[in-house]
Design an enzyme around this catalytic site. Structure first.
Site, short mmCIF file in Angstrom:
data_model
loop_
_atom_site.label_atom_id
_atom_site.label_comp_id
_atom_site.label_asym_id
_atom_site.label_seq_id
_atom_site.Cartn_x
_atom_site.Cartn_y
_atom_site.Cartn_z
N THR A 36 44.67 18.76 34.01
CA THR A 36 45.73 18.97 34.98
C THR A 36 45.40 18.38 36.35
OG1 THR A 36 46.85 20.72 36.23
CG2 THR A 36 44.68 21.25 35.40
N ASP A 37 46.43 18.10 37.13
CA ASP A 37 46.21 17.64 38.50
C ASP A 37 45.71 18.76 39.40
OD1 ASP A 37 48.57 19.13 38.63
OD2 ASP A 37 49.74 17.58 39.66
N GLU A 38 45.82 20.03 38.93
CA GLU A 38 45.42 21.15 39.79
C GLU A 38 43.93 21.15 40.10
OE1 GLU A 38 47.08 24.93 38.95
OE2 GLU A 38 48.97 24.10 38.26
N TYR A 69 42.64 29.49 37.01
CA TYR A 69 43.08 28.49 36.02
C TYR A 69 42.52 27.12 36.35
CZ TYR A 69 46.07 24.87 33.98
OH TYR A 69 46.51 23.74 33.35
N LYS A 128 39.79 24.71 34.39
CA LYS A 128 40.08 23.35 33.90
C LYS A 128 39.12 22.34 34.53
CE LYS A 128 43.00 22.14 31.49
NZ LYS A 128 43.11 22.05 30.00
P1 NAD Z 1 50.74 26.37 26.52
O1 NAD Z 1 50.23 27.61 27.15
O2 NAD Z 1 52.19 26.20 26.28
O3 NAD Z 1 50.02 26.16 25.10
C1 NAD Z 1 48.66 26.39 24.91
C2 NAD Z 1 48.40 26.44 23.39
O4 NAD Z 1 47.00 26.69 23.20
C3 NAD Z 1 49.15 27.57 22.68
O5 NAD Z 1 49.73 27.09 21.49
C4 NAD Z 1 48.07 28.61 22.39
O6 NAD Z 1 48.31 29.36 21.23
C5 NAD Z 1 46.84 27.71 22.22
N1 NAD Z 1 45.59 28.42 22.49
C6 NAD Z 1 45.30 29.21 23.55
N2 NAD Z 1 44.06 29.73 23.43
C7 NAD Z 1 43.54 29.23 22.27
C8 NAD Z 1 42.30 29.38 21.61
N3 NAD Z 1 41.34 30.16 22.12
N4 NAD Z 1 42.10 28.71 20.45
C9 NAD Z 1 43.08 27.92 19.93
N5 NAD Z 1 44.29 27.76 20.50
C10 NAD Z 1 44.52 28.40 21.66
O7 NAD Z 1 50.16 25.19 27.41
P2 NAD Z 1 50.78 23.77 27.77
O8 NAD Z 1 51.61 23.90 28.98
O9 NAD Z 1 51.35 23.17 26.55
O10 NAD Z 1 49.45 22.99 28.19
C11 NAD Z 1 48.68 22.31 27.21
C12 NAD Z 1 47.49 21.65 27.91
O11 NAD Z 1 47.94 20.75 28.90
C13 NAD Z 1 46.58 22.66 28.62
O12 NAD Z 1 45.26 22.25 28.43
C14 NAD Z 1 46.99 22.55 30.08
O13 NAD Z 1 45.91 22.85 30.93
C15 NAD Z 1 47.37 21.09 30.16
N6 NAD Z 1 48.37 20.75 31.19
C16 NAD Z 1 49.56 21.44 31.27
C17 NAD Z 1 50.51 21.06 32.22
C18 NAD Z 1 51.85 21.76 32.32
O14 NAD Z 1 52.63 21.45 33.22
N7 NAD Z 1 52.18 22.68 31.44
C19 NAD Z 1 50.26 19.99 33.07
C20 NAD Z 1 49.03 19.32 32.96
C21 NAD Z 1 48.11 19.71 32.01
O1 TDX Z 2 58.63 32.73 39.19
C1 TDX Z 2 58.12 31.74 39.77
N1 TDX Z 2 58.47 31.48 41.06
C2 TDX Z 2 57.95 30.45 41.79
O2 TDX Z 2 58.30 30.25 42.96
C3 TDX Z 2 57.16 30.87 39.13
C4 TDX Z 2 56.74 31.11 37.72
C5 TDX Z 2 56.65 29.84 39.88
N2 TDX Z 2 57.00 29.64 41.16
C6 TDX Z 2 56.41 28.49 41.91
C7 TDX Z 2 54.90 28.43 41.87
C8 TDX Z 2 54.62 26.94 41.91
O3 TDX Z 2 54.61 26.48 43.26
O4 TDX Z 2 56.85 27.31 41.25
C9 TDX Z 2 55.82 26.32 41.20
C10 TDX Z 2 55.54 25.96 39.75
O5 TDX Z 2 54.94 27.09 39.15
P1 TDX Z 2 54.44 27.08 37.62
O6 TDX Z 2 55.57 26.69 36.74
O7 TDX Z 2 53.75 28.38 37.37
O8 TDX Z 2 53.43 25.84 37.63
P2 TDX Z 2 52.09 25.54 38.47
O9 TDX Z 2 51.49 26.75 39.01
O10 TDX Z 2 52.45 24.44 39.43
O11 TDX Z 2 51.16 24.97 37.29
C11 TDX Z 2 51.72 24.09 36.28
O12 TDX Z 2 51.39 22.75 36.51
C12 TDX Z 2 50.09 22.33 36.22
C13 TDX Z 2 51.29 24.50 34.86
O13 TDX Z 2 51.55 25.88 34.68
C14 TDX Z 2 49.85 24.20 34.60
O14 TDX Z 2 49.51 24.49 33.25
C15 TDX Z 2 49.63 22.76 34.85
O15 TDX Z 2 48.29 22.45 34.67
#
Ligand code: NAD
Ligand code: TDX
Length: 349
Positions: A130-132, A155, A159
């Site tokens: 992630t970019d975080e 988190y 990561k």
């Molecule tokens: P998600 O939470 O939707 O999915 C995570 C998956 O991992 C789920 O299917 C869960 O069952 C599985 N999992 C969790 N713990 C586990 C374990 N111990 N063993 C096996 N499986 C397990 O997450 P996502 O949003 O799809 O993110 C996927 C990846 O991409 C993550 O590594 C996250 O850090 C990264 N990422 C997410 C975002 C975003 O915006 N969502 C952005 C950048 C990077």
């Molecule tokens: O109820 C809400 N109200 C609100 O204002 C929620 C859930 C979020 N927010 C704000 C917090 C953040 O500034 O919105 C923004 C986005 O929040 P999230 O959807 O929780 O994302 P963020 O915290 O930015 O992280 C996401 O991007 C990077 C993903 O959850 C991560 O998995 C990924 O790595």
């Protein structure tokens, strides 16, 4: 025939990656390993489960014995590692489960690859991150691949640690690795704890729309299928040991994005203009809330030729339509433990 282990393939991004790889590459064998936590859902994969090059294994990446046995049995050529605890707010409530899955789980997988890949030629360990990890930006500037790590939430710290472990296995053992760091994804099948699906679901049910702080935090949004396409490109053309940033050059203030959702959904739900926006409620800010994320994806574009395929408004429209057409999916994922999570996170916020 390449055999690829995808971890976390039942989650949001993982299911899109599995779908793309299983359909586009019929000569690859895709093994999806997922623990099916609250975020993992096999319904996300209805359209791939019958493909002959796809199989599912339920298991936990932190279980060393199980992972070792799987590697010994399956002889994987590559790993695309997405399994993680992924929600910042949950990491504030329960940091240790993030440390366990994201750090220990990644270490267990890396170690199995090190042990079972006697010949590392042609192998690849792809870590999806992630970019975080880069921390928070002020008004200007972008994260590049050389921006120093400065994570703030449990988190992002977990990561960042997992990224460092991946790099350490490259430097120490010569494990063939690649890492990508992506901005905020949106699209179908995202669990409604994250901003966009939570707001869409609440607008549908005319529930308050909880905006943290003043709503002036900025995120850079990318359509999940463009993230999956970027993973495809990096998997096949990325240079070993390198990091690639993935982002849409698409920055939005949270409050603006919530207003846009309200406007689009008023039309789709035949509501009077401005009706959904009345649900906006400002709530207590997230602890350690990162102000702004913005990715510079120039390296990925210049070196590997990737660009996002969709404009944000088009992607948002498709996303909203998916949630409106899949009420049963939302109902299923929000009917159980989600209710307790929602109460703990929002009711007395
Ligand atoms: P998600 O939470 O939707 O999915 C995570 C998956 O991992 C789920 O299917 C869960 O069952 C599985 N999992 C969790 N713990 C586990 C374990 N111990 N063993 C096996 N499986 C397990 O997450 P996502 O949003 O799809 O993110 C996927 C990846 O991409 C993550 O590594 C996250 O850090 C990264 N990422 C997410 C975002 C975003 O915006 N969502 C952005 C950048 C990077
Ligand atoms: O109820 C809400 N109200 C609100 O204002 C929620 C859930 C979020 N927010 C704000 C917090 C953040 O500034 O919105 C923004 C986005 O929040 P999230 O959807 O929780 O994302 P963020 O915290 O930015 O992280 C996401 O991007 C990077 C993903 O959850 C991560 O998995 C990924 O790595």
């Amino acid at each position: 025939m390449k055999k690829i282990l995808v971890t976390g393939g039942a989650g949001f991004i993982g299911s899109h990656v599995v779908r793309l790889f299983a359909k586009k590459y019929p000569d690859y064998k895709i093994v999806n390993l997922d623990a099916l936590t609250y975020a993992g859902n096999l319904e996300n994969l209805n359209d791939v489960e019958s493909l002959s090059n796809y199989s599912f294994v339920k298991g936990d990446i932190t279980d060393e014995t199980f992972i070792d046995q799987l590697f010994a049995k399956e002889h994987f050529d590559a790993v695309i590692h997405l399994a993680a605890e992924s929600h910042v707010d949950r990491s504030i409530m329960d940091p240790l489960s993030f440390v366990k899955t994201n750090i220990l789980g990644t270490a267990v997988l890396l170690n199995a690859a090190r042990k079972y890949w006697q010949d590392m030629n042609g192998k690849l360990f792809y870590h999806v991150s992630t970019d975080e990890v880069y921390g928070s930006l002020g008004e200007s500037g972008f994260f590049t691949e050389t921006t120093p790590y400065d994570p703030h939430s449990p988190y992002s710290a977990s990561k960042a640690s997992s990224d460092h472990l991946v790099k350490a296995y490259f430097d120490t053992y010569g494990l063939p690795v690649v890492i990508s760091n992506c901005s905020n994804n949106y699209g179908s099948h995202q669990f409604p704890e994250k901003l966009l699906p939570l707001m869409i679901n609440n607008i549908v049910h005319s529930k308050p729309l909880p905006v943290y702080g003043k709503g002036d935090n900025v995120r850079d949004w990318l359509w999940v299928e463009d993230h999956a396409r970027a993973i495809d490109v990096i998997f096949h053309k990325g240079k070993l040991g390198e990091t690639y940033n993935i982002g849409g050059f698409n920055e939005w203030k949270n409050l603006d994005i919530v207003h846009l959702l309200c406007k689009i959904m008023d039309k789709k739900l035949n509501r009077a203009e401005g009706e959904s926006a009345k649900l906006i409620t400002f709530v207590k800010d997230r602890a350690g809330h990162d102000k702004r994320y913005a990715i510079d994806a120039t390296k990925l574009n210049k070196e590997l030729g990737w660009t996002p395929s969709l404009q944000f408004e088009e992607g948002l429209d498709k996303t909203i339509d998916w949630y409106l057409a899949n009420g049963e999916w939302i109902e299923n994922v929000t009917s159980g433990a989600y209710k307790d999570y929602y109460k703990d996170q929002y009711v007395s916020r």
